[in-house]
Scaffold this active site. Structure first.
Site, PDB file in Angstrom:
ATOM      1  N   HIS A  77      36.344  43.630  36.859  1.00  0.00           N
ATOM      2  CA  HIS A  77      37.552  44.172  37.489  1.00  0.00           C
ATOM      3  C   HIS A  77      38.533  44.558  36.390  1.00  0.00           C
ATOM      4  CE1 HIS A  77      37.259  42.865  41.941  1.00  0.00           C
ATOM      5  NE2 HIS A  77      36.051  43.042  41.441  1.00  0.00           N
ATOM      6  N   TYR A 204      46.998  41.674  45.699  1.00  0.00           N
ATOM      7  CA  TYR A 204      47.990  40.597  45.846  1.00  0.00           C
ATOM      8  C   TYR A 204      49.181  41.207  46.579  1.00  0.00           C
ATOM      9  CZ  TYR A 204      45.560  37.630  42.420  1.00  0.00           C
ATOM     10  OH  TYR A 204      44.647  36.844  41.765  1.00  0.00           O
ATOM     11  N   PRO A 296      46.745  28.262  43.111  1.00  0.00           N
ATOM     12  CA  PRO A 296      45.641  29.208  42.908  1.00  0.00           C
ATOM     13  C   PRO A 296      46.049  30.660  42.611  1.00  0.00           C
ATOM     14  CG  PRO A 296      45.833  28.634  45.234  1.00  0.00           C
ATOM     15  CD  PRO A 296      46.792  27.764  44.498  1.00  0.00           C
ATOM     16  N   LYS A 300      43.865  30.510  37.659  1.00  0.00           N
ATOM     17  CA  LYS A 300      43.811  29.929  36.318  1.00  0.00           C
ATOM     18  C   LYS A 300      43.023  28.616  36.239  1.00  0.00           C
ATOM     19  CE  LYS A 300      45.781  32.739  33.598  1.00  0.00           C
ATOM     20  NZ  LYS A 300      44.678  33.655  33.928  1.00  0.00           N
ATOM     21  N   TYR A 388      46.867  37.349  33.085  1.00  0.00           N
ATOM     22  CA  TYR A 388      45.797  37.341  34.082  1.00  0.00           C
ATOM     23  C   TYR A 388      44.427  37.426  33.424  1.00  0.00           C
ATOM     24  CZ  TYR A 388      43.822  38.048  38.730  1.00  0.00           C
ATOM     25  OH  TYR A 388      43.125  37.893  39.902  1.00  0.00           O
TER      26      TYR A 388
HETATM   27  C1  PHB Z   1      39.233  33.976  44.900  1.00  0.00           C
HETATM   28  O1  PHB Z   1      38.515  34.986  44.940  1.00  0.00           O
HETATM   29  O2  PHB Z   1      38.907  32.921  45.443  1.00  0.00           O
HETATM   30  C2  PHB Z   1      40.555  34.048  44.211  1.00  0.00           C
HETATM   31  C3  PHB Z   1      40.874  35.184  43.475  1.00  0.00           C
HETATM   32  C4  PHB Z   1      42.105  35.265  42.845  1.00  0.00           C
HETATM   33  C5  PHB Z   1      43.014  34.218  42.949  1.00  0.00           C
HETATM   34  C6  PHB Z   1      42.692  33.084  43.675  1.00  0.00           C
HETATM   35  C7  PHB Z   1      41.463  32.984  44.308  1.00  0.00           C
HETATM   36  O3  PHB Z   1      44.227  34.336  42.368  1.00  0.00           O
END
Ligand code: PHB
Length: 394
Positions: A77, A204, A296, A300, A388
């Site tokens: 990604h 997001y 989450p 991280k 990130y």
């Molecule tokens: C996930 O795919 O479970 C996931 C992805 C990004 C995040 C948290 C969880 O920030």
């Protein structure tokens, strides 16, 4: 009951990614270890966790010889979409910092590590009971447990490592520890569903109804989350209600809609920030969630655990192979520098994107101003991209 007494160099409590990666790195350095875990391999393999690997986490898996499956089956990604005010803004990691992240679920990382330990003849005991660590400040600390066949063991070691997750029992042996906490007034409602991806990258989203994250797993299975109350009951959320809530949070003038499908898993994930200092007491060292938990947002947790054990493997190699016990003194400081950066990053992503009930109109407008400053400025977007994709290891 009589105990079978044996010895090894490093005793590791916890057979998740942190414990297994450490055991693998020690094996590569010619250092013997034993790993124990209360859970069975099957239980760990079927516990859904996050799915994003930083650039250096991918390198570590591939270059240390665990597996290159992440490169074949994971998905690169090159950015994320930040969505607010009903509009998506691409944060182009490759364009900004020349790095990507990889979508590769933690359960796959675990399978690769467990397979690599089996392949290399590692001593990993899943499904043990009655575990404890003793004499952690002595030269021969011990690992006590009963194996899956009911045989009681005492393994004497040079060093013990607690990689036993956020409900760690080993950290209770870190006498004089200081614990830093932060609770959040919300949680995430997570689902897995059978549907194709709705967009090429993760989204997001900040909306007036609260945060939502559209993540992925495979071409046919998707992972999505939406902000909820920590007391939310999954049974109050039939499929229709989940889809209309997610669609409402993603709605915007561009007409974006999510692709829906059968939901086959629902969970409420707690949210908190936690750090235990120091990460060492005598000959016991902590790694991963046993020493710190992040919310989450920003994915991280697993990445921090892998970064910890990379430092730890290096420190242990110096201490054990080069007989320089003072090397252990470096661990806490080196690991914590990244931990606190990641604590800030996770807290920042969380507070920038979630709704807080008591927010005033001022708070809401300020939050939109912050998102606009991040998405609309190269410096702002670069800060997000760097954090990130992960600060370089070492
Ligand atoms: C996930 O795919 O479970 C996931 C992805 C990004 C995040 C948290 C969880 O920030």
């Amino acid at each position: 009951m009589p105990r079978t007494v044996s010895s090894t160099t490093v005793g590791i409590v916890g057979g998740g990614p942190a414990g297994l990666m450490l055991s693998h790195l020690l094996h590569v350095a010619g250092i013997e270890s034993v790993v124990i875990d209360l859970r069975t391999r099957d239980e760990i393999e079927h516990t859904h966790r996050a799915g994003i690997l930083e650039r250096d986490s991918v390198r570590l898996l591939v270059e240390s010889g665990v597996s290159d499956r992440v490169l074949r089956e994971g998905h690169e990604h090159s950015g994320i979409d930040l969505r607010f005010g009903g509009v998506s803004h691409r944060i182009d990691f490759q364009g900004l910092v020349g790095a990507s992240t990889w979508l590769y679920p933690q359960t796959d990382v675990f399978v690769d590590l467990a397979d690599a330990r089996l392949r290399d003849g590692g001593d990993v005991r899943f499904g043990v009971t009655e575990t404890s660590v003793v004499d952690v400040t002595s030269d021969r600390p011990g690992l006590l447990f009963t194996d899956a066949d009911g045989v009681a063991h005492e393994v004497r070691c040079d060093v013990l490592v607690g990689a036993d997750g956020s409900r760690s029992m080993t950290r209770l042996s870190v006498a004089g520890r200081k614990e830093y906490f932060r609770q959040y007034p919300f949680a995430w409602f997570g689902i897995l569903c059978e549907a194709p991806p709705s967009a090429p990258l993760l989204i997001y989203t900040r909306s007036d109804r609260g945060f939502a994250l559209i993540s992925q797993r495979t071409d046919r299975v998707q992972r999505m989350y939406f902000q909820c109350s920590p007391e939310e009951a999954v049974d109050d959320w039939p499929e229709d209600r989940i889809w209309s809530e997610l669609q409402a949070r993603l709605a915007g003038e561009d007409g974006f809609t999510l692709k829906e499908g059968r939901i086959f898993e629902k969970t409420v994930l707690p949210f908190r920030s936690y750090v235990c200092e120091p990460m060492r007491h005598g000959n016991l060292l902590l790694a991963g969630d046993a020493a710190h938990t992040v919310p989450p947002t920003g994915a991280k947790g697993l990445n921090l655990a892998l970064a910890d054990v990379r430092v730890l493997a290096e420190v242990l190699e110096r201490a054990l192979r080069k007989n320089d016990r003072s090397a252990l003194d470096d661990y806490t400081e080196r690991a914590l520098a990244r931990v606190w950066r990641a604590q800030h990053f996770s807290y920042w992503m969380t507070t920038m994107l979630h709704s807080i009930e008591e927010s005033s109109d001022f708070d809401v407008r300020r939050q939109l101003g912050e998102l606009d400053a991040v998405a609309g400025s190269r410096a702002g977007a670069t800060y997000l991209a760097e954090g990130y994709t992960g600060w370089p290891h070492g």
